[in-house]
Design a protein around this motif. Structure first.
Motif, PDB file in Angstrom:
ATOM      1  N   ASN A   1       0.833  -1.210   0.000  1.00  0.00           N
ATOM      2  CA  ASN A   1       0.000   0.000   0.000  1.00  0.00           C
ATOM      3  C   ASN A   1       0.866   1.259   0.000  1.00  0.00           C
ATOM      4  O   ASN A   1       0.579   2.240   0.697  1.00  0.00           O
ATOM      5  CB  ASN A   1      -0.954   0.002   1.196  1.00  0.00           C
ATOM      6  CG  ASN A   1      -1.965  -1.129   1.135  1.00  0.00           C
ATOM      7  OD1 ASN A   1      -2.211  -1.699   0.078  1.00  0.00           O
ATOM      8  ND2 ASN A   1      -2.551  -1.462   2.274  1.00  0.00           N
TER       9      ASN A   1
ATOM     10  N   GLU B   1       0.006  -9.735   2.057  1.00  0.00           N
ATOM     11  CA  GLU B   1      -1.422  -9.787   1.736  1.00  0.00           C
ATOM     12  C   GLU B   1      -2.272  -9.480   2.968  1.00  0.00           C
ATOM     13  O   GLU B   1      -3.291  -8.795   2.876  1.00  0.00           O
ATOM     14  CB  GLU B   1      -1.770 -11.166   1.179  1.00  0.00           C
ATOM     15  CG  GLU B   1      -3.229 -11.285   0.734  1.00  0.00           C
ATOM     16  CD  GLU B   1      -3.511 -12.597   0.027  1.00  0.00           C
ATOM     17  OE1 GLU B   1      -4.248 -13.432   0.599  1.00  0.00           O
ATOM     18  OE2 GLU B   1      -2.983 -12.774  -1.083  1.00  0.00           O
TER      19      GLU B   1
ATOM     20  N   ARG C   1      -2.317  -5.775   3.485  1.00  0.00           N
ATOM     21  CA  ARG C   1      -3.182  -5.123   2.499  1.00  0.00           C
ATOM     22  C   ARG C   1      -4.649  -5.257   2.885  1.00  0.00           C
ATOM     23  O   ARG C   1      -5.436  -4.311   2.731  1.00  0.00           O
ATOM     24  CB  ARG C   1      -2.944  -5.721   1.115  1.00  0.00           C
ATOM     25  CG  ARG C   1      -1.582  -5.422   0.516  1.00  0.00           C
ATOM     26  CD  ARG C   1      -1.513  -5.861  -0.944  1.00  0.00           C
ATOM     27  NE  ARG C   1      -0.137  -5.855  -1.418  1.00  0.00           N
ATOM     28  CZ  ARG C   1       0.617  -6.942  -1.554  1.00  0.00           C
ATOM     29  NH1 ARG C   1       0.109  -8.134  -1.245  1.00  0.00           N
ATOM     30  NH2 ARG C   1       1.860  -6.852  -1.976  1.00  0.00           N
ATOM     31  N   ASN C   2      -5.022  -6.429   3.364  1.00  0.00           N
ATOM     32  CA  ASN C   2      -6.422  -6.672   3.706  1.00  0.00           C
ATOM     33  C   ASN C   2      -6.839  -6.004   5.014  1.00  0.00           C
ATOM     34  O   ASN C   2      -7.961  -5.505   5.139  1.00  0.00           O
ATOM     35  CB  ASN C   2      -6.682  -8.176   3.798  1.00  0.00           C
ATOM     36  CG  ASN C   2      -6.605  -8.864   2.446  1.00  0.00           C
ATOM     37  OD1 ASN C   2      -6.869  -8.252   1.413  1.00  0.00           O
ATOM     38  ND2 ASN C   2      -6.229 -10.137   2.433  1.00  0.00           N
TER      39      ASN C   2
ATOM     40  N   ALA D   1      -7.126 -11.221   9.745  1.00  0.00           N
ATOM     41  CA  ALA D   1      -7.057 -11.087   8.289  1.00  0.00           C
ATOM     42  C   ALA D   1      -6.214 -12.182   7.649  1.00  0.00           C
ATOM     43  O   ALA D   1      -6.447 -12.557   6.496  1.00  0.00           O
ATOM     44  CB  ALA D   1      -6.489  -9.720   7.924  1.00  0.00           C
TER      45      ALA D   1
ATOM     46  N   ARG E   1      -7.000 -17.242   6.509  1.00  0.00           N
ATOM     47  CA  ARG E   1      -7.731 -17.531   5.280  1.00  0.00           C
ATOM     48  C   ARG E   1      -6.817 -18.338   4.349  1.00  0.00           C
ATOM     49  O   ARG E   1      -5.623 -18.453   4.593  1.00  0.00           O
ATOM     50  CB  ARG E   1      -8.174 -16.235   4.597  1.00  0.00           C
ATOM     51  CG  ARG E   1      -7.017 -15.351   4.152  1.00  0.00           C
ATOM     52  CD  ARG E   1      -7.499 -14.099   3.446  1.00  0.00           C
ATOM     53  NE  ARG E   1      -8.305 -13.257   4.324  1.00  0.00           N
ATOM     54  CZ  ARG E   1      -9.034 -12.233   3.890  1.00  0.00           C
ATOM     55  NH1 ARG E   1      -9.053 -11.933   2.594  1.00  0.00           N
ATOM     56  NH2 ARG E   1      -9.728 -11.504   4.747  1.00  0.00           N
TER      57      ARG E   1
END
Length: 388
Positions: free
Chosen positions: A79, A324, A327-328, A341, A344
């Motif tokens: 980001n 990742e 970012r999430n 987050a 997953r």
């Protein structure tokens, strides 16, 4: 503190060339625009065994970690913020790992940690990181029952029971019923402890089991006892080259099956001609990578001038999974939100993980790739393991 902060200071031109070679030219050309000048780095720690008994593992993981950092920052960071890694060496010691993780958490104020390399270190520090709600991406499979309560400790390699099942699946499905076992007193003992109770489930009989000291340079006596039992196949559980050489010297002509920890170019090179035809349940055959692995293999070869195996791939996966997650969840998310987050599925270079699974890794028998050694090269086998 004997630490080194890695910031990926090589020229942007070199990084652009690397990304272009990966088919990521668009990312390379826009990376400077994506990066925010003066943006505060996202700081994570890397706690690896780069010296001591498992240094070969830690050094390979370090290569994957640093390559992922380099590629991420060339793409513009996370980001728009660069990734900074504070590197620590635990010298393959759980006690050292505890001291180093405290320094990373409370002095360096890292947001997450990749590592450690060994299961003993992971067990030792997992309670500390869990209490602080700091994500830990461990290069070990889930171990003692207490680890299943640590919902912010993620695992990038299989449990020892899963390793054992992967080996026994190949033996059973290829007609071996009488199994001889050679294992060392360290890693081999841990895997054997998980394997020895699976004989009935897999329909095999362990006709001779021999243990040798982890530092042994000659295990001919033990290998001869295994040969004398006339097994259909021999399972060797060790990262030492000695048992493989000794079995070959005794002209044992039955299949030899090993474990993924042996599937490294350094280990098979030390075996010499004894490496030929050894079967490995492993994860990445760089001579013939899967589509999900090719970008990593190409980047690694471009950076280091050699082919990677699973330890380096796990290092890459840890950093990429964390990126990742940031970012999430958001670059400034709390540790607890970041852990949530991360829980997953994630497609890595090693395999597809499910960090929401009960073992916080989600590897299964289907995660394994099987290879056979031919003149120092790994050749993918047309075999997939199935449940008993």
């Amino acid at each position: 503190m004997n630490r080194k902060t890695e910031t990926g200071r090589r020229s942007f031109g070199m990084l652009a060339a690397l990304l272009a070679g990966l088919g990521l030219a668009s990312a390379a050309t826009t990376a400077q625009a994506q990066a925010k000048p003066g943006a505060e780095p996202i700081r994570i720690g890397a706690l690896l065994s780069t010296t001591g008994g498992i240094a070969q593992v830690g050094l390979a993981e370090r290569e994957g970690v640093l390559l992922a950092q380099k590629v991420l920052n060339a793409r513009g960071g996370i980001n728009g913020r660069p990734l900074e890694i504070v590197m620590e060496d635990d010298a393959s010691s759980p006690d050292s790992a505890v001291a180093k993780v405290n320094a990373l958490l409370f002095t360096e104020k890292v947001r997450a940690i990749v590592g450690p390399s060994g299961i003993a270190q992971t067990v030792a520090i997992g309670g500390i990181t869990q209490a602080q709600k700091v994500p830990l991406f461990a290069f070990s499979g889930v171990g003692p029952a207490v680890e299943r309560q640590r919902t912010c400790v993620f695992h990038l390699t299989p449990s020892q029971e899963l390793n054992a099942r992967a080996v026994l699946s190949y033996a059973r499905d290829n007609g071996a019923r009488r199994i001889g076992v050679l294992h060392d007193s360290g890693y081999g003992q841990v895997v054997w402890n998980s394997m020895k109770g699976l004989d009935r489930e897999y329909g095999v009989n362990f006709v001779q089991v021999e243990k040798f000291e982890i530092a042994a340079t000659d295990v001919t006596t033990q290998a001869a006892k295994v040969k004398a039992a006339s097994p259909d196949a021999i399972i060797i559980i060790s990262t030492s080259a000695a048992p493989f050489r000794n079995v070959r010297q005794l002209k044992v002509n039955v299949p030899i099956i090993s474990v993924h920890g042996t599937a490294t170019y350094e280990t098979v090179k030390a075996m010499g001609d004894a490496a030929d035809n050894i079967i490995h349940p492993e994860f990445i055959v760089s001579e013939d990578p899967l589509p999900s692995q090719k970008a990593f293999v190409d980047a690694y070869r471009a950076e280091y001038g050699k082919l990677p195996k699973h330890f380096s791939a796990a290092g890459w996966d840890a950093v990429m999974a964390l990126a990742e997650g940031f970012r999430n969840a958001g670059a400034d998310a709390s540790g607890e939100k970041l852990c949530t987050a991360l829980r997953r599925p994630f497609q890595g270079a090693t395999t597809r993980y499910d960090f929401a699974a009960t073992d916080m890794g989600g590897l299964t028998l289907a995660s394994f790739t099987y290879s056979r050694l031919q003149k120092g090269q790994f050749v993918r086998l047309p075999y997939a393991a199935a449940k008993p």
